[in-house]
Design an enzyme around this catalytic site. Structure first.
Site, PDB file in Angstrom:
ATOM      1  N   GLY A   1      38.711   4.721 -25.388  1.00  0.00           N
ATOM      2  CA  GLY A   1      37.398   5.354 -25.522  1.00  0.00           C
ATOM      3  C   GLY A   1      37.129   5.801 -26.951  1.00  0.00           C
TER       4      GLY A   1
ATOM      5  CG  HIS B   1      26.680  16.237 -27.219  1.00  0.00           C
ATOM      6  ND1 HIS B   1      26.272  17.541 -27.142  1.00  0.00           N
ATOM      7  CD2 HIS B   1      27.974  16.270 -27.632  1.00  0.00           C
ATOM      8  CE1 HIS B   1      27.273  18.347 -27.491  1.00  0.00           C
ATOM      9  NE2 HIS B   1      28.319  17.606 -27.794  1.00  0.00           N
TER      10      HIS B   1
ATOM     11  CE  LYS C   1      28.742  16.800 -23.673  1.00  0.00           C
ATOM     12  NZ  LYS C   1      30.178  16.663 -23.442  1.00  0.00           N
TER      13      LYS C   1
HETATM   14  P1  NAD Z   1      34.451   7.415 -23.604  1.00  0.00           P
HETATM   15  O1  NAD Z   1      33.649   7.021 -22.405  1.00  0.00           O
HETATM   16  O2  NAD Z   1      34.213   6.683 -24.883  1.00  0.00           O
HETATM   17  O3  NAD Z   1      36.014   7.298 -23.284  1.00  0.00           O
HETATM   18  C1  NAD Z   1      36.584   7.646 -22.063  1.00  0.00           C
HETATM   19  C2  NAD Z   1      37.712   6.670 -21.811  1.00  0.00           C
HETATM   20  O4  NAD Z   1      38.405   7.083 -20.645  1.00  0.00           O
HETATM   21  C3  NAD Z   1      37.205   5.227 -21.553  1.00  0.00           C
HETATM   22  O5  NAD Z   1      37.885   4.322 -22.395  1.00  0.00           O
HETATM   23  C4  NAD Z   1      37.545   4.997 -20.081  1.00  0.00           C
HETATM   24  O6  NAD Z   1      37.864   3.642 -19.781  1.00  0.00           O
HETATM   25  C5  NAD Z   1      38.744   5.918 -19.913  1.00  0.00           C
HETATM   26  N1  NAD Z   1      39.001   6.249 -18.520  1.00  0.00           N
HETATM   27  C6  NAD Z   1      38.124   6.551 -17.544  1.00  0.00           C
HETATM   28  N2  NAD Z   1      38.740   6.742 -16.380  1.00  0.00           N
HETATM   29  C7  NAD Z   1      40.058   6.571 -16.620  1.00  0.00           C
HETATM   30  C8  NAD Z   1      41.221   6.650 -15.810  1.00  0.00           C
HETATM   31  N3  NAD Z   1      41.142   6.888 -14.490  1.00  0.00           N
HETATM   32  N4  NAD Z   1      42.425   6.425 -16.388  1.00  0.00           N
HETATM   33  C9  NAD Z   1      42.511   6.141 -17.704  1.00  0.00           C
HETATM   34  N5  NAD Z   1      41.447   6.038 -18.516  1.00  0.00           N
HETATM   35  C10 NAD Z   1      40.232   6.267 -17.978  1.00  0.00           C
HETATM   36  O7  NAD Z   1      34.219   8.990 -23.798  1.00  0.00           O
HETATM   37  P2  NAD Z   1      34.453   9.863 -25.116  1.00  0.00           P
HETATM   38  O8  NAD Z   1      33.193   9.913 -25.914  1.00  0.00           O
HETATM   39  O9  NAD Z   1      35.719   9.424 -25.775  1.00  0.00           O
HETATM   40  O10 NAD Z   1      34.641  11.302 -24.475  1.00  0.00           O
HETATM   41  C11 NAD Z   1      35.690  11.586 -23.569  1.00  0.00           C
HETATM   42  C12 NAD Z   1      35.618  13.060 -23.172  1.00  0.00           C
HETATM   43  O11 NAD Z   1      35.880  13.877 -24.313  1.00  0.00           O
HETATM   44  C13 NAD Z   1      34.253  13.519 -22.646  1.00  0.00           C
HETATM   45  O12 NAD Z   1      34.442  14.452 -21.609  1.00  0.00           O
HETATM   46  C14 NAD Z   1      33.627  14.213 -23.842  1.00  0.00           C
HETATM   47  O13 NAD Z   1      32.699  15.206 -23.469  1.00  0.00           O
HETATM   48  C15 NAD Z   1      34.860  14.840 -24.459  1.00  0.00           C
HETATM   49  N6  NAD Z   1      34.767  15.198 -25.874  1.00  0.00           N
HETATM   50  C16 NAD Z   1      35.442  16.315 -26.250  1.00  0.00           C
HETATM   51  C17 NAD Z   1      35.454  16.686 -27.577  1.00  0.00           C
HETATM   52  C18 NAD Z   1      36.237  17.916 -27.967  1.00  0.00           C
HETATM   53  O14 NAD Z   1      36.275  18.268 -29.161  1.00  0.00           O
HETATM   54  N7  NAD Z   1      36.865  18.595 -27.023  1.00  0.00           N
HETATM   55  C19 NAD Z   1      34.785  15.934 -28.541  1.00  0.00           C
HETATM   56  C20 NAD Z   1      34.113  14.792 -28.126  1.00  0.00           C
HETATM   57  C21 NAD Z   1      34.120  14.413 -26.784  1.00  0.00           C
END
Ligand code: NAD
Length: 267
Positions: free
Chosen positions: A14, A156, A160
């Site tokens: 991701g 965002h 999201k």
């Molecule tokens: P994204 O959709 O790009 O990535 C998520 C990944 O998880 C995908 O590659 C997907 O295939 C994988 N995934 C889904 N289900 C799965 C499973 N059962 N097993 C393994 N992998 C699985 O999303 P993103 O933009 O990378 O964001 C991910 C999370 O992080 C979101 O909740 C977002 O809000 C959060 N986030 C947090 C911060 C922070 O600073 N805490 C910053 C940005 C994003």
């Protein structure tokens, strides 16, 4: 040299996961030992992500990866729906969770805190890993003591899933602890379009914008007599989160229990 901290990344294909993989590979104290994503199994991380991750392969099975690679730390950037099961599994296998995925309840965090303590391991749940965002929250809590009327607009990217953002919720929690209990806005206001005034937490309004082009941005707007104050933070790209993720992977080795909010490790 001290042993490196062994890290697996869940959601590694991701947007946040691939950035995390690169940050771990660049850090001398961390070692990438596993990468999980739901659609990939038995393929090289180097090939898929275009990085030099040695022989590490993708797996689609969190439990198998935790058992086989015996990591110290599991970083989770997946989805609200799957993150909870991943945290449970990590704690069960004595692996310290470092979680950026948002969308859990205070009760769940309290239960994980207890479980981590029973297992004798640390954990981090950080709604925002960007230091600038943490400073924004800190300054907002300070400002709320003097300007208690406040609303948040968070922006965002349009992929999201949860709204409002975990950062907005956390900011409003901090503000509500800092300001006197109060009502704000007109008591008789009504919406001619449902949702026009946004969501509400403790009497404060929060508005979520979802558009392509944005990464993660937030404005905390305070209103006072004849003046407004806006505190704004912008994550321009996902590198902004990486110093916080790397720091968490190291700090989580040093204590027991689940820490909620990176500010508790920083300030
Ligand atoms: P994204 O959709 O790009 O990535 C998520 C990944 O998880 C995908 O590659 C997907 O295939 C994988 N995934 C889904 N289900 C799965 C499973 N059962 N097993 C393994 N992998 C699985 O999303 P993103 O933009 O990378 O964001 C991910 C999370 O992080 C979101 O909740 C977002 O809000 C959060 N986030 C947090 C911060 C922070 O600073 N805490 C910053 C940005 C994003």
């Amino acid at each position: 040299m001290a042993e490196k901290i062994r890290v697996v990344v869940i959601g590694a294909k991701g947007r946040m996961g691939r950035e995390t993989v690169q940050a771990i590979l660049k850090d001398e104290e961390l070692e990438l030992v596993g990468a999980v994503d739901r659609t990939l199994d038995g393929v090289s991380v180097s090939d898929v992500l275009g990085v030099d991750a040695g022989s590490v392969q993708f797996s689609n099975d969190v439990e198998k990866t935790l058992v086989e690679t015996k990591p110290d730390v599991m970083v989770d950037f997946t989805t609200p729906a799957v993150m909870k099961g991943n945290i449970d599994k990590a704690i069960q296998f004595g692996v310290r969770p470092v979680v950026g995925t948002t969308g859990m309840t205070p009760e769940e965090i309290a239960a994980w805190d207890q479980a981590c303590k029973e297992r004798g391991i640390g954990g981090v749940i950080a709604p925002n890993f960007a230091i600038g965002a943490l400073l924004m929250m800190r300054f907002a809590a300070e400002a709320a003591r003097f300007l208690p009327h406040v609303e948040i607009i968070e922006m965002h990217h349009d992929q999201k899933l949860d709204a409002p953002s975990g950062t907005a919720i956390k900011t409003l929690e901090l503000i509500s602890q800092a300001r006197e209990q109060m009502g704000q806005g007109h008591p008789n206001e009504h919406e001619s379009i449902a949702g026009a005034r946004g969501g509400e937490i403790e009497g404060m309004r929060v508005h979520s914008v979802r558009l392509p082009g944005y990464v993660a941005h937030q404005q905390v707007i305070f209103g006072g007599l004849g003046q407004t104050l806006t505190i704004r933070h912008d994550s321009i790209n996902r590198e902004s989160f990486m110093p916080g993720v790397v720091l968490s992977c190291k700090e989580v080795m040093k204590y027991e229990g689940m820490v909620y909010g990176l500010e508790n490790l920083l300030f």
